[in-house]
Motif scaffolding. Structure first.
Motif, PDB file in Angstrom:
ATOM      1  N   LYS A 173      -8.835   9.021 -11.802  1.00 18.43           N
ATOM      2  CA  LYS A 173      -8.779   7.618 -11.127  1.00 18.43           C
ATOM      3  C   LYS A 173      -7.614   7.182 -10.416  1.00 18.43           C
ATOM      4  CE  LYS A 173     -12.585   6.051 -13.056  1.00 18.43           C
ATOM      5  NZ  LYS A 173     -13.617   5.995 -12.196  1.00 18.43           N
ATOM      6  N   ALA A 174      -6.427   7.862 -10.867  1.00 19.61           N
ATOM      7  CA  ALA A 174      -5.067   7.729 -10.108  1.00 19.61           C
ATOM      8  C   ALA A 174      -5.188   8.378  -8.608  1.00 19.61           C
ATOM      9  CB  ALA A 174      -3.949   8.251 -10.745  1.00 19.61           C
ATOM     10  N   ILE A 184       2.112   5.820  -8.728  1.00 23.80           N
ATOM     11  CA  ILE A 184       1.015   6.502  -8.657  1.00 23.80           C
ATOM     12  C   ILE A 184       1.084   8.044  -8.711  1.00 23.80           C
ATOM     13  CG2 ILE A 184      -1.449   7.489  -7.605  1.00 23.80           C
ATOM     14  CD1 ILE A 184      -1.871   4.578  -6.568  1.00 23.80           C
ATOM     15  N   SER A 228       0.658  -1.186   0.053  1.00 18.40           N
ATOM     16  CA  SER A 228       0.117   0.004   0.023  1.00 18.40           C
ATOM     17  C   SER A 228       0.872   1.327  -0.153  1.00 18.40           C
ATOM     18  CB  SER A 228      -0.936   0.045   1.392  1.00 18.40           C
ATOM     19  OG  SER A 228      -0.226  -0.058   2.298  1.00 18.40           O
ATOM     20  N   VAL A 279      -7.052   5.803  -6.753  1.00 15.67           N
ATOM     21  CA  VAL A 279      -6.226   4.595  -6.291  1.00 15.67           C
ATOM     22  C   VAL A 279      -5.345   5.032  -5.150  1.00 15.67           C
ATOM     23  CG1 VAL A 279      -4.357   3.198  -7.075  1.00 15.67           C
ATOM     24  CG2 VAL A 279      -6.317   3.513  -8.575  1.00 15.67           C
ATOM     25  N   ASP A 280      -4.812   6.217  -5.300  1.00 17.12           N
ATOM     26  CA  ASP A 280      -4.118   6.827  -4.096  1.00 17.12           C
ATOM     27  C   ASP A 280      -4.805   6.948  -2.926  1.00 17.12           C
ATOM     28  OD1 ASP A 280      -1.505   7.944  -3.182  1.00 17.12           O
ATOM     29  OD2 ASP A 280      -2.600   9.725  -3.283  1.00 17.12           O
ATOM     30  N   LEU A 338      -7.352   4.953  -2.054  1.00 15.78           N
ATOM     31  CA  LEU A 338      -7.473   3.642  -1.683  1.00 15.78           C
ATOM     32  C   LEU A 338      -6.347   2.948  -1.004  1.00 15.78           C
ATOM     33  CD1 LEU A 338     -10.066   2.201  -4.513  1.00 15.78           C
ATOM     34  CD2 LEU A 338     -10.535   2.809  -1.936  1.00 15.78           C
ATOM     35  N   ALA A 339      -5.300   3.319  -1.601  1.00 16.19           N
ATOM     36  CA  ALA A 339      -4.004   2.922  -1.063  1.00 16.19           C
ATOM     37  C   ALA A 339      -3.715   3.607   0.518  1.00 16.19           C
ATOM     38  CB  ALA A 339      -2.936   3.196  -2.159  1.00 16.19           C
TER      39      ALA A 339
END
Length: 421
Positions: A256-257, A227, A220, A260-261, A263-264
């Motif tokens: 979207k990046a 990202i 993570s 994802v960042d 969520l990470a």
């Protein structure tokens, strides 16, 4: 165990009452050891007292005897009773009036000691002593029997109770003592085997959870670097690209990046409490590889590397040092947005590097808090983050025998130092 103590107390109380009952009514007597020499001396003392004119009744009380004079009306009856009771009878030699003296000498009467009664008292005393010895033997035997019963039967269950209490608390290192020739040896051994199996299962579970947390934390956190590169590239393309359709697609990629960042970050924070178990395995490494770690980050912003890295052997974990450098450079790019200057220096025991940006930095009173878990400076408002980048950097550097320091000097400065081999 409380009931056992209660019964022991009752046993001791009964034995003590029995002793008091045995001793009750036994009078002390000094009749033991008396012989004819003793009685002759007593007769002499009694005669002397009578010659001095002392009262007859007092003399009888003092010497424990009975004085019978010929002049007494009940002389014959009292003398016959003394013979019947097997008393000790001796002549009483007393200088008195002629009518009180027999013609066969100066005998004025008889002095009588009831030795049979004294002998009975002495026998009572001997019996009392023997019964006392028997009582002591019974008491000692009862205590020995109780001790044997406790050691053989009660104590193993008491130890099991303590053992179970410790296991319930999670203390799986608490041993269960076992002794040879113990009736419950196999029973207690089964409990100890159960403890060992529980400990083994708990350690296996801990290792599995630890590996899982390490993997989640590492992935993570490491995902954030590519990202960030993707987002930086998208921002460049959004500025340079003229085609509206392409710019729209780039904007979608950038959004979207960012998702994802986020969520990470959420995944990272889910394993924050166990980050201390991350492995750091320092080894002897050549120092020139450090320059390559900075050159890999040119996508963040402009990185100016001044001078060469002094050539030496240092203690480092390549993966963790790369994570430290990534954290520091990404922080400079996120909060300052200026070029980053990297310089190297060397001392007798350490190899160091200074990473300086040209931003406003943080407040002076906040410098000592940087590196604490979850702490974010006042300049972090409105920017994403978890407050763990510098915390991890500090943790990794310490476990590589290195150091990390922060200060303000024309911008925010981070100094990393590695220990030489």
């Amino acid at each position: 165990m409380t009931k056992l103590r209660y019964w022991l107390f009752c046993y001791l109380a009964v034995m003590l009452l029995l002793l008091l009952f045995i001793g009750y009514g036994f009078e002390r007597t000094d009749a033991e050891g008396r012989d004819m020499v003793f009685y002759h001396e007593q007769r002499t003392l009694a005669q002397q007292a009578l010659r001095r004119g002392e009262n007859r009744e007092r003399v009888e009380r003092e010497y424990g005897c009975r004085i019978l004079l010929f002049s007494d009306e009940d002389y014959e009856i009292a003398l016959g009773s003394a013979y019947q009771s097997e008393a000790l009878i001796m002549d009483l030699m007393w200088e008195q009036e002629p009518e009180t003296v027999r013609q066969d000498g100066e005998c004025a009467g008889k002095i009588v000691w009831n030795v049979s009664e004294q002998r009975y008292r002495s026998m009572e005393r001997i019996l009392y002593r023997r019964m006392l010895i028997m009582w002591g033997i019974l008491l000692a035997g009862g205590l020995l029997l109780f001790g044997f019963f406790y050691v053989r039967f009660i104590r193993p269950f008491t130890q099991l109770q303590t053992f179970a209490r410790q296991i319930a608390k999670g203390n799986l290192d608490f041993p269960l003592p076992m002794r040879k020739r113990q009736y419950f040896g196999a029973f207690t051994e089964s409990f100890d085997l159960m403890r060992e199996e529980l400990k083994r299962a708990k350690e296996s579970e801990y290792q599995a959870n630890r590996s899982k947390r390490e993997l989640v934390a590492e992935l993570s956190h490491d995902i954030k670097t590519p990202i960030a590169t993707i987002r930086a590239t998208c921002e460049v393309l959004q500025v340079k690209e003229q085609n509206p359709d392409t710019k729209a697609k780039v904007a979608v990629i950038h959004a979207k990046a960012g998702m994802v960042d986020a969520l990470a970050n959420n995944l990272f924070q889910a394993s924050l409490e166990e980050l201390e178990v991350l492995k750091v395995e320092p080894a002897e490494e050549q120092s020139p590889c450090i320059r390559e770690m900075f050159e890999e980050l040119q996508d963040y912003s402009e990185i100016r590397i001044e001078g060469d890295v002094p050539h030496c052997l240092v203690w480092m974990d390549r993966l963790r040092l790369r994570q430290v450098i990534d954290n520091v450079v990404s922080n400079s790019w996120k909060y300052a947005g200026t070029p980053v200057t990297v310089t190297f220096f060397e001392t007798d025991q350490r190899l160091g590097m200074r990473i300086r940006d040209e931003g406003a930095g943080v407040e002076t009173d906040e410098l000592v808090l940087l590196g604490e878990k979850f702490y974010r400076g006042s300049n972090a408002k409105g920017k994403s983050g978890s407050g763990l980048g510098l915390y991890l950097a500090k943790l990794f550097m310490e476990r590589m025998y290195g150091e990390i320091h922060f200060w303000q000097e024309g911008g925010f400065v981070v100094e990393l130092s590695l220990k030489k081999v």
